[in-house]
Design a protein around this motif. Structure first.
Motif, mmCIF file in Angstrom:
data_model
loop_
_atom_site.group_PDB
_atom_site.id
_atom_site.type_symbol
_atom_site.label_atom_id
_atom_site.label_comp_id
_atom_site.label_asym_id
_atom_site.label_seq_id
_atom_site.Cartn_x
_atom_site.Cartn_y
_atom_site.Cartn_z
ATOM 1 N N LEU A 39 -1.905 0.887 10.414
ATOM 2 C CA LEU A 39 -0.699 0.994 9.595
ATOM 3 C C LEU A 39 0.260 1.985 10.232
ATOM 4 C CD1 LEU A 39 -2.169 1.030 5.975
ATOM 5 C CD2 LEU A 39 -1.377 -0.919 7.325
ATOM 6 N N ALA A 40 -0.266 3.172 10.562
ATOM 7 C CA ALA A 40 0.564 4.201 11.204
ATOM 8 C C ALA A 40 -0.351 5.243 11.839
ATOM 9 C CB ALA A 40 1.482 4.863 10.191
ATOM 10 N N ASP A 41 0.168 5.900 12.862
ATOM 11 C CA ASP A 41 -0.599 6.962 13.522
ATOM 12 C C ASP A 41 -0.595 8.252 12.716
ATOM 13 O OD1 ASP A 41 -1.346 5.403 15.701
ATOM 14 O OD2 ASP A 41 0.495 5.876 16.782
ATOM 15 N N ALA A 42 0.446 8.473 11.916
ATOM 16 C CA ALA A 42 0.549 9.694 11.116
ATOM 17 C C ALA A 42 1.298 9.377 9.824
ATOM 18 C CB ALA A 42 1.274 10.791 11.890
ATOM 19 N N VAL A 43 0.546 9.194 8.738
ATOM 20 C CA VAL A 43 1.164 8.853 7.455
ATOM 21 C C VAL A 43 1.581 10.110 6.701
ATOM 22 C CG1 VAL A 43 -0.056 6.662 7.204
ATOM 23 C CG2 VAL A 43 -1.070 8.749 6.265
ATOM 24 N N VAL A 58 0.867 -1.180 0.000
ATOM 25 C CA VAL A 58 0.000 0.000 0.000
ATOM 26 C C VAL A 58 0.899 1.224 0.000
ATOM 27 C CG1 VAL A 58 -1.700 1.310 1.322
ATOM 28 C CG2 VAL A 58 -1.850 -1.182 1.235
ATOM 29 N N VAL A 59 0.660 2.133 -0.943
ATOM 30 C CA VAL A 59 1.396 3.395 -1.012
ATOM 31 C C VAL A 59 0.411 4.514 -0.710
ATOM 32 C CG1 VAL A 59 2.790 4.920 -2.451
ATOM 33 C CG2 VAL A 59 2.958 2.436 -2.749
ATOM 34 N N ILE A 60 0.761 5.345 0.231
ATOM 35 C CA ILE A 60 -0.138 6.421 0.665
ATOM 36 C C ILE A 60 -0.106 7.560 -0.359
ATOM 37 C CG2 ILE A 60 -0.599 8.111 2.490
ATOM 38 C CD1 ILE A 60 -1.095 5.152 3.287
#
Length: 129
Positions: free
Chosen positions: A115-119, A66-68
């Motif tokens: 996935l993350a808290d801050a992408v 997955v790419v943000i």
């Protein structure tokens, strides 16, 4: 011309979520395919991953990257939390970048894994289920 409801729902969902349309798939639990650098390049690309996998005990790995993006639904998402939503029948595990993030309770219950808290745009996450 009337729009099919399923197609309309899919279009709306695609505008508000990052949707994984294909996974790489391999049957069997060994070798363990959760490390972020695991080579799955020779696996089959499965765009029908939602279908049933036979009867009885059937195990396998699904992997995707997955790419943000910079924006979702027109809104910048830098600094936002990102969560993977999966629905797996019976047992499973969700791994993100080689780290187990969530055991799957199964029984067709939606399961979430952070996935993350801050992408940030361009962040990449290797998903293994």
């Amino acid at each position: 011309m009337p729009v099919e409801i399923a197609a309309l729902i899919e279009r709306l969902y695609d505008q508000t979520h990052i949707v994984i349309r294909a996974f790489r798939f391999r049957e069997g639990l060994e070798p363990k395919a959760h490390p972020a650098d695991f080579d799955d390049s020779d696996w089959v690309v499965d765009e029908q991953f939602h279908r049933s996998r036979g009867s009885g005990n059937c195990y396998g790995w699904f992997r995707a990257t997955v790419v943000i993006p910079e924006r979702v639904s027109g809104f910048p998402i830098a600094g936002s939390a990102a969560t993977l939503l999966a629905n797996i029948d019976d047992y499973g595990e969700i791994w993100v970048n080689g780290e187990m993030r969530s055991p799957v309770q199964g029984f067709n219950v939606d399961q979430r894994a952070r996935l993350a808290d801050a992408v940030q745009p361009g962040d990449r996450f290797q998903i293994a289920i």
